[in-house]
Scaffold this motif. Structure first.
Motif, PDB file in Angstrom:
ATOM      1  N   LEU A 168      -3.922  -5.048   4.513  1.00 15.27           N
ATOM      2  CA  LEU A 168      -3.088  -4.441   5.545  1.00 15.27           C
ATOM      3  C   LEU A 168      -3.381  -5.114   6.881  1.00 15.27           C
ATOM      4  CD1 LEU A 168      -3.956  -0.793   4.568  1.00 15.27           C
ATOM      5  CD2 LEU A 168      -1.789  -1.881   4.121  1.00 15.27           C
TER       6      LEU A 168
ATOM      7  N   TRP B 132      -7.901  -2.841   4.029  1.00 18.96           N
ATOM      8  CA  TRP B 132      -7.788  -3.028   2.579  1.00 18.96           C
ATOM      9  C   TRP B 132      -7.552  -1.676   1.929  1.00 18.96           C
ATOM     10  CZ3 TRP B 132      -6.992  -6.785  -0.731  1.00 18.96           C
ATOM     11  CH2 TRP B 132      -7.274  -6.592  -2.069  1.00 18.96           C
ATOM     12  N   CYS B 133      -6.566  -1.642   1.034  1.00 18.84           N
ATOM     13  CA  CYS B 133      -6.349  -0.451   0.215  1.00 18.84           C
ATOM     14  C   CYS B 133      -7.015  -0.719  -1.126  1.00 18.84           C
ATOM     15  CB  CYS B 133      -4.862  -0.168   0.023  1.00 18.84           C
ATOM     16  SG  CYS B 133      -4.570   1.257  -1.070  1.00 18.84           S
TER      17      CYS B 133
ATOM     18  N   GLN C 237     -10.859  -0.264   7.141  1.00 16.97           N
ATOM     19  CA  GLN C 237     -10.479  -1.260   8.140  1.00 16.97           C
ATOM     20  C   GLN C 237     -11.727  -2.001   8.581  1.00 16.97           C
ATOM     21  OE1 GLN C 237      -8.674   0.330  11.704  1.00 16.97           O
ATOM     22  NE2 GLN C 237      -8.136  -1.680  12.469  1.00 16.97           N
TER      23      GLN C 237
ATOM     24  N   ILE D 285      -8.318   3.687   2.047  1.00 20.69           N
ATOM     25  CA  ILE D 285      -8.130   2.571   2.984  1.00 20.69           C
ATOM     26  C   ILE D 285      -9.308   2.426   3.931  1.00 20.69           C
ATOM     27  CG2 ILE D 285      -6.667   1.616   4.810  1.00 20.69           C
ATOM     28  CD1 ILE D 285      -4.333   3.158   3.543  1.00 20.69           C
TER      29      ILE D 285
ATOM     30  N   THR E 187      -0.734   4.753   2.995  1.00 17.68           N
ATOM     31  CA  THR E 187      -0.835   4.774   4.458  1.00 17.68           C
ATOM     32  C   THR E 187      -0.672   6.176   5.038  1.00 17.68           C
ATOM     33  OG1 THR E 187       1.499   4.141   4.641  1.00 17.68           O
ATOM     34  CG2 THR E 187      -0.130   2.357   4.749  1.00 17.68           C
TER      35      THR E 187
ATOM     36  N   CYS F 130       0.833  -1.190   0.000  1.00 17.41           N
ATOM     37  CA  CYS F 130       0.000   0.000   0.000  1.00 17.41           C
ATOM     38  C   CYS F 130       0.875   1.248   0.000  1.00 17.41           C
ATOM     39  CB  CYS F 130      -0.909  -0.002   1.226  1.00 17.41           C
ATOM     40  SG  CYS F 130      -1.891   1.507   1.388  1.00 17.41           S
TER      41      CYS F 130
END
Length: 87
Positions: A84, A76-77, A66, A64, A7, A4
């Motif tokens: 992630l 997930w990106c 979560q 992104i 972030t 990714c």
């Protein structure tokens, strides 16, 4: 190995709602919940009828999410299409 590259866009957010924002508005239901790490939007997963977490990404380009399911610590990106792990 893919990684990714987004972030740096993760913010310290809290969930905006206790369930999927769109499903709550229309009286729908969801399977699992996902938290946008850019703005705190809560959407339902792609196994849910609404697929609101993915729709939120498409509408906002917030990259992104979560999982906010109990005991899960992954994200997930959408842009890089990579998972992630969070602590």
């Amino acid at each position: 190995m893919a990684r990714c590259t987004h972030t740096d866009q993760i913010q310290d957010v809290s969930p905006n709602t206790i369930g999927c924002e769109e499903c709550l508005k229309i009286g729908g239901s969801w399977v699992h919940l996902r938290l946008c790490l850019s703005c705190g939007h809560v959407g339902c997963c792609d196994a849910s009828i609404g697929k609101h977490a993915t729709k939120h990404f498409r509408a906002t380009d917030h990259p992104i999410m979560q999982s906010i399911e109990p005991g899960e610590s992954w994200g997930w990106c959408y842009v890089d299409e990579v998972g992630l792990e969070f602590e």
